[in-house]
Design a protein around this motif. Structure first.
Motif, PDB file in Angstrom:
ATOM      1  N   GLY A 189       0.713  -1.328   0.093  1.00 61.55           N
ATOM      2  CA  GLY A 189      -0.077   0.084  -0.018  1.00 61.55           C
ATOM      3  C   GLY A 189       0.897   1.198   0.064  1.00 61.55           C
ATOM      4  O   GLY A 189       0.727   2.084  -0.736  1.00 61.55           O
ATOM      5  N   LEU A 190       1.907   1.230   0.537  1.00 56.55           N
ATOM      6  CA  LEU A 190       2.876   2.556   0.974  1.00 56.55           C
ATOM      7  C   LEU A 190       3.430   2.440  -0.545  1.00 56.55           C
ATOM      8  O   LEU A 190       3.686   3.595  -0.874  1.00 56.55           O
ATOM      9  CB  LEU A 190       3.924   2.202   1.872  1.00 56.55           C
ATOM     10  CG  LEU A 190       4.710   3.260   2.218  1.00 56.55           C
ATOM     11  CD1 LEU A 190       4.005   4.560   2.595  1.00 56.55           C
ATOM     12  CD2 LEU A 190       5.804   3.043   3.168  1.00 56.55           C
ATOM     13  N   PHE A 191       4.051   1.491  -1.130  1.00 57.12           N
ATOM     14  CA  PHE A 191       4.520   1.496  -2.423  1.00 57.12           C
ATOM     15  C   PHE A 191       3.531   2.051  -3.433  1.00 57.12           C
ATOM     16  O   PHE A 191       4.243   2.873  -4.108  1.00 57.12           O
ATOM     17  CB  PHE A 191       5.068   0.198  -2.761  1.00 57.12           C
ATOM     18  CG  PHE A 191       5.610  -0.041  -4.058  1.00 57.12           C
ATOM     19  CD1 PHE A 191       6.889   0.596  -4.364  1.00 57.12           C
ATOM     20  CD2 PHE A 191       4.720  -0.621  -5.154  1.00 57.12           C
ATOM     21  CE1 PHE A 191       7.499   0.489  -5.759  1.00 57.12           C
ATOM     22  CE2 PHE A 191       5.204  -0.415  -6.630  1.00 57.12           C
ATOM     23  CZ  PHE A 191       6.631  -0.270  -6.874  1.00 57.12           C
ATOM     24  N   TYR A 192       2.424   1.628  -3.516  1.00 57.26           N
ATOM     25  CA  TYR A 192       1.639   2.064  -4.639  1.00 57.26           C
ATOM     26  C   TYR A 192       0.889   3.810  -4.303  1.00 57.26           C
ATOM     27  O   TYR A 192       0.848   4.359  -5.343  1.00 57.26           O
ATOM     28  CB  TYR A 192       0.210   1.280  -4.631  1.00 57.26           C
ATOM     29  CG  TYR A 192       0.537  -0.159  -5.374  1.00 57.26           C
ATOM     30  CD1 TYR A 192       1.461  -0.220  -6.481  1.00 57.26           C
ATOM     31  CD2 TYR A 192       0.204  -1.422  -4.636  1.00 57.26           C
ATOM     32  CE1 TYR A 192       1.740  -1.618  -7.033  1.00 57.26           C
ATOM     33  CE2 TYR A 192       0.387  -2.560  -5.080  1.00 57.26           C
ATOM     34  CZ  TYR A 192       1.112  -2.852  -6.311  1.00 57.26           C
ATOM     35  OH  TYR A 192       1.461  -3.873  -6.804  1.00 57.26           O
ATOM     36  N   SER A 247      -6.160  -1.406  -3.744  1.00 58.22           N
ATOM     37  CA  SER A 247      -7.564  -1.575  -4.472  1.00 58.22           C
ATOM     38  C   SER A 247      -7.527  -0.705  -5.841  1.00 58.22           C
ATOM     39  O   SER A 247      -7.981  -1.229  -7.152  1.00 58.22           O
ATOM     40  CB  SER A 247      -8.613  -0.957  -3.673  1.00 58.22           C
ATOM     41  OG  SER A 247     -10.007  -1.222  -4.310  1.00 58.22           O
ATOM     42  N   MET A 248      -7.051   0.261  -5.943  1.00 60.71           N
ATOM     43  CA  MET A 248      -6.831   1.186  -7.244  1.00 60.71           C
ATOM     44  C   MET A 248      -6.101   0.509  -8.281  1.00 60.71           C
ATOM     45  O   MET A 248      -6.478   0.271  -9.642  1.00 60.71           O
ATOM     46  CB  MET A 248      -6.743   2.705  -6.998  1.00 60.71           C
ATOM     47  CG  MET A 248      -6.721   3.409  -8.484  1.00 60.71           C
ATOM     48  SD  MET A 248      -5.707   5.242  -8.376  1.00 60.71           S
ATOM     49  CE  MET A 248      -4.217   4.540  -8.611  1.00 60.71           C
ATOM     50  N   ILE A 249      -4.871   0.067  -7.870  1.00 62.54           N
ATOM     51  CA  ILE A 249      -4.039  -0.721  -8.733  1.00 62.54           C
ATOM     52  C   ILE A 249      -4.754  -1.955  -9.365  1.00 62.54           C
ATOM     53  O   ILE A 249      -4.866  -2.293 -10.441  1.00 62.54           O
ATOM     54  CB  ILE A 249      -2.863  -1.058  -8.081  1.00 62.54           C
ATOM     55  CG1 ILE A 249      -2.055   0.380  -7.684  1.00 62.54           C
ATOM     56  CG2 ILE A 249      -1.999  -1.732  -8.982  1.00 62.54           C
ATOM     57  CD1 ILE A 249      -1.719   1.101  -8.970  1.00 62.54           C
ATOM     58  N   GLU A 250      -5.356  -2.667  -8.247  1.00 65.09           N
ATOM     59  CA  GLU A 250      -5.994  -3.908  -8.700  1.00 65.09           C
ATOM     60  C   GLU A 250      -7.274  -3.788  -9.682  1.00 65.09           C
ATOM     61  O   GLU A 250      -7.365  -4.289 -10.753  1.00 65.09           O
ATOM     62  CB  GLU A 250      -6.636  -4.627  -7.359  1.00 65.09           C
ATOM     63  CG  GLU A 250      -7.466  -6.067  -7.681  1.00 65.09           C
ATOM     64  CD  GLU A 250      -7.726  -6.489  -6.417  1.00 65.09           C
ATOM     65  OE1 GLU A 250      -8.362  -7.585  -6.602  1.00 65.09           O
ATOM     66  OE2 GLU A 250      -7.577  -5.925  -5.474  1.00 65.09           O
ATOM     67  N   ASN A 251      -7.964  -2.669  -9.513  1.00 65.69           N
ATOM     68  CA  ASN A 251      -9.156  -2.129 -10.275  1.00 65.69           C
ATOM     69  C   ASN A 251      -8.620  -1.783 -11.802  1.00 65.69           C
ATOM     70  O   ASN A 251      -9.210  -2.221 -12.777  1.00 65.69           O
ATOM     71  CB  ASN A 251     -10.052  -1.485  -9.550  1.00 65.69           C
ATOM     72  CG  ASN A 251     -10.721  -1.871  -8.318  1.00 65.69           C
ATOM     73  OD1 ASN A 251     -11.550  -3.139  -8.702  1.00 65.69           O
ATOM     74  ND2 ASN A 251     -10.810  -1.288  -7.415  1.00 65.69           N
ATOM     75  N   THR A 252      -7.542  -1.093 -11.771  1.00 66.95           N
ATOM     76  CA  THR A 252      -6.953  -0.466 -12.796  1.00 66.95           C
ATOM     77  C   THR A 252      -6.640  -1.727 -13.753  1.00 66.95           C
ATOM     78  O   THR A 252      -6.760  -1.765 -14.975  1.00 66.95           O
ATOM     79  CB  THR A 252      -5.832   0.371 -12.487  1.00 66.95           C
ATOM     80  OG1 THR A 252      -6.391   1.572 -11.959  1.00 66.95           O
ATOM     81  CG2 THR A 252      -5.394   0.946 -13.948  1.00 66.95           C
ATOM     82  N   LEU A 253      -5.841  -2.820 -12.927  1.00 66.14           N
ATOM     83  CA  LEU A 253      -5.490  -3.591 -13.664  1.00 66.14           C
ATOM     84  C   LEU A 253      -6.711  -4.756 -14.518  1.00 66.14           C
ATOM     85  O   LEU A 253      -6.537  -5.265 -15.411  1.00 66.14           O
ATOM     86  CB  LEU A 253      -4.488  -4.895 -13.001  1.00 66.14           C
ATOM     87  CG  LEU A 253      -3.078  -4.333 -12.824  1.00 66.14           C
ATOM     88  CD1 LEU A 253      -2.399  -5.107 -11.561  1.00 66.14           C
ATOM     89  CD2 LEU A 253      -2.242  -4.259 -14.015  1.00 66.14           C
ATOM     90  N   ALA A 254      -7.468  -4.900 -13.505  1.00 65.71           N
ATOM     91  CA  ALA A 254      -8.616  -5.564 -13.978  1.00 65.71           C
ATOM     92  C   ALA A 254      -9.270  -4.955 -15.165  1.00 65.71           C
ATOM     93  O   ALA A 254      -9.790  -5.606 -16.142  1.00 65.71           O
ATOM     94  CB  ALA A 254      -9.948  -5.854 -12.924  1.00 65.71           C
TER      95      ALA A 254
END
Length: 158
Positions: free
Chosen positions: A28-31, A116-123
């Motif tokens: 989370g900190l990295f993203y 969550s934003m990264i996961e949704n963007t990838l999806a």
């Protein structure tokens, strides 16, 4: 058999408490840093999309009958992320840990929002059209398409 049960229990305790929490916080900190604190920076755009003041349509696109609005998409996303555990968990944490627990939950939620934003963007990026006019996607699809790891995609479905 008891010894094996004990060993597996100890490994499970370490992985699901210390290691998992550390990995989730670090990711989370990295993203958050990698996206330039997108969960705060893009808050205005999110509100504008939900309220309909900012169109999600690209230039030249027309709204299709039956298309989901920004507010409807927001409601669906909240419904899929928030469950009774989230509601009862907050009440239990505050009753056990006091009001300071709420502060730390907000901090963790901010870091989790980036993940969550990264996961949704990838999806959304790696979804594919199915034969019925809909879409298919999710972790197994972007593991296969983005990483080229078809086996990892199969394992994630188990």
């Amino acid at each position: 058999m008891d010894f094996l049960n004990y060993i597996i229990g100890q490994i499970n305790t370490v992985l699901w408490s210390y290691v998992l929490i550390a990995l989730l916080l670090l990711s989370g900190l990295f993203y958050t840093l990698r996206t330039g604190f997108a969960q705060g920076r893009l808050l205005g755009d999110m509100v504008a999309l939900i309220t309909g003041k900012l169109s999600s349509l690209r230039d030249g696109e027309k709204k299709i009958a039956g298309q989901v609005t920004g507010f409807q998409a927001f409601c669906i996303a909240v419904a899929s992320h928030v469950g009774t555990g989230n509601l009862a968990g907050v009440a239990i944490a505050v009753s056990i840990g006091g009001p300071g627990a709420l502060f730390w939950m907000w901090i963790i939620a901010l870091l989790g929002a980036a993940t969550s934003m990264i996961e949704n963007t990838l999806a959304q990026t790696y979804k594919v059209k199915d034969g019925k006019g809909g879409f298919r996607g999710g972790p197994s699809y972007y593991m296969e398409k983005a990483l080229g790891q078809k086996t990892l995609g199969y394992i994630s479905q188990l």
